[in-house]
Design a protein around this motif. Structure first.
Motif, PDB file in Angstrom:
ATOM      1  N   LEU A  10       3.921  -5.901  -4.339  1.00  0.00           N
ATOM      2  CA  LEU A  10       4.106  -4.581  -4.937  1.00  0.00           C
ATOM      3  C   LEU A  10       5.559  -4.153  -4.817  1.00  0.00           C
ATOM      4  O   LEU A  10       6.277  -4.600  -3.921  1.00  0.00           O
ATOM      5  CB  LEU A  10       3.209  -3.564  -4.228  1.00  0.00           C
ATOM      6  CG  LEU A  10       1.706  -3.847  -4.293  1.00  0.00           C
ATOM      7  CD1 LEU A  10       0.943  -2.843  -3.455  1.00  0.00           C
ATOM      8  CD2 LEU A  10       1.214  -3.845  -5.723  1.00  0.00           C
TER       9      LEU A  10
ATOM     10  N   SER B 271       3.494  -4.061  -9.657  1.00  0.00           N
ATOM     11  CA  SER B 271       3.449  -5.404  -9.084  1.00  0.00           C
ATOM     12  C   SER B 271       4.601  -6.257  -9.597  1.00  0.00           C
ATOM     13  O   SER B 271       5.169  -5.991 -10.651  1.00  0.00           O
ATOM     14  CB  SER B 271       2.115  -6.073  -9.413  1.00  0.00           C
ATOM     15  OG  SER B 271       1.959  -6.215 -10.801  1.00  0.00           O
TER      16      SER B 271
ATOM     17  N   THR C  26       5.920  -5.425 -13.378  1.00  0.00           N
ATOM     18  CA  THR C  26       4.919  -4.709 -14.171  1.00  0.00           C
ATOM     19  C   THR C  26       4.796  -3.304 -13.611  1.00  0.00           C
ATOM     20  O   THR C  26       4.197  -3.105 -12.535  1.00  0.00           O
ATOM     21  CB  THR C  26       3.557  -5.436 -14.122  1.00  0.00           C
ATOM     22  OG1 THR C  26       3.750  -6.791 -14.505  1.00  0.00           O
ATOM     23  CG2 THR C  26       2.556  -4.780 -15.059  1.00  0.00           C
TER      24      THR C  26
ATOM     25  N   ALA D 235       3.125  -0.630 -14.666  1.00  0.00           N
ATOM     26  CA  ALA D 235       1.801  -0.009 -14.694  1.00  0.00           C
ATOM     27  C   ALA D 235       1.011  -0.282 -13.418  1.00  0.00           C
ATOM     28  O   ALA D 235       0.268   0.578 -12.940  1.00  0.00           O
ATOM     29  CB  ALA D 235       1.018  -0.492 -15.911  1.00  0.00           C
ATOM     30  N   THR D 236       1.171  -1.471 -12.847  1.00  0.00           N
ATOM     31  CA  THR D 236       0.457  -1.831 -11.617  1.00  0.00           C
ATOM     32  C   THR D 236       1.378  -1.879 -10.407  1.00  0.00           C
ATOM     33  O   THR D 236       0.928  -2.205  -9.309  1.00  0.00           O
ATOM     34  CB  THR D 236      -0.231  -3.205 -11.776  1.00  0.00           C
ATOM     35  OG1 THR D 236       0.765  -4.185 -12.090  1.00  0.00           O
ATOM     36  CG2 THR D 236      -1.288  -3.160 -12.856  1.00  0.00           C
TER      37      THR D 236
END
Length: 152
Positions: free
Chosen positions: A86, A69, A64, A66-67
C-alpha cells in the motif's frame, strides 16, 4: 480637459497594477498513478571510506490510486526486490508499506533484506505528469533513487 489630465495617471496606474497582479494560472499536477518504468539507483558508502558505490537496475512500478496499492517488477533479480503493498501521498512525500517486509523491519525506512532493496518507507517525490522521481536518504551512507517515466 484639465480633469482628464489628472485622470490619465490614475487610469494608467490601475492598468499597470492590474496586469502585474496575476492569479496562479499554473495547472495542478495530479498525484502519480499508472504504470512507470525506469532506473533504480542504490547509492552507498561503506563506513570509514570516502568512495561512493552506485548500483543500478531497471524496474517497473504500478500505482493504483483507487486501492492505494503498488507493485514493483522488472529486473528484480539482483539489486531491487519485487514487492507490492500500500502507498499514500502527503504533499511532496510518498510512503510505501511493502507487504513482504517482516514485522521486525516494518518501521525501517528503505530496508535492504537479503541483499535487495525494498520500496518501503517514506520518500520525497517530484512528479510532472510524465516523470516521477523519488528519493530517500538513510543516514550519511545510503540513498535510494527512482527515476521513472510514465508508460500508460
Amino acid at each position: 480637459m484639465k480633469r482628464l489630465r489628472y485622470l490619465i495617471p490614475v487610469l494608467l496606474g490601475v492598468a499597470l497594477t492590474s496586469s502585474c497582479l496575476k492569479g496562479n494560472d499554473q495547472p495542478v499536477t495530479p498525484n502519480p498513478e499508472g504504470a512507470f518504468s525506469g532506473e533504480f539507483r542504490l547509492i552507498s558508502r561503506k563506513p570509514g571510506q570516502t568512495k561512493i558505490d552506485t548500483a543500478k537496475c531497471n524496474i517497473s512500478l504500478s500505482l493504483t490510486q483507487a486501492t492505494a496499492s503498488y507493485s514493483v517488477g522488472g529486473d528484480t533479480s539482483k539489486i531491487h526486490a519485487a514487492s507490492k503493498g500500500l502507498y499514500g501521498i502527503n504533499g511532496q512525500g510518498i510512503g510505501f508499506a511493502d507487504k513482504s517486509v517482516p514485522a521486525t523491519l516494518a518501521t525501517t525506512n528503505a530496508p535492504i533484506i537479503n541483499g535487495k532493496a525494498h520500496l518501503h518507507g517514506t520518500y520525497l517525490f517530484v512528479y510532472n505528469g510524465s516523470v516521477l522521481q523519488m528519493k530517500t536518504i538513510i543516514g550519511d551512507s545510503l540513498a535510494f533513487e527512482y527515476d521513472l517515466k510514465k508508460i500508460n
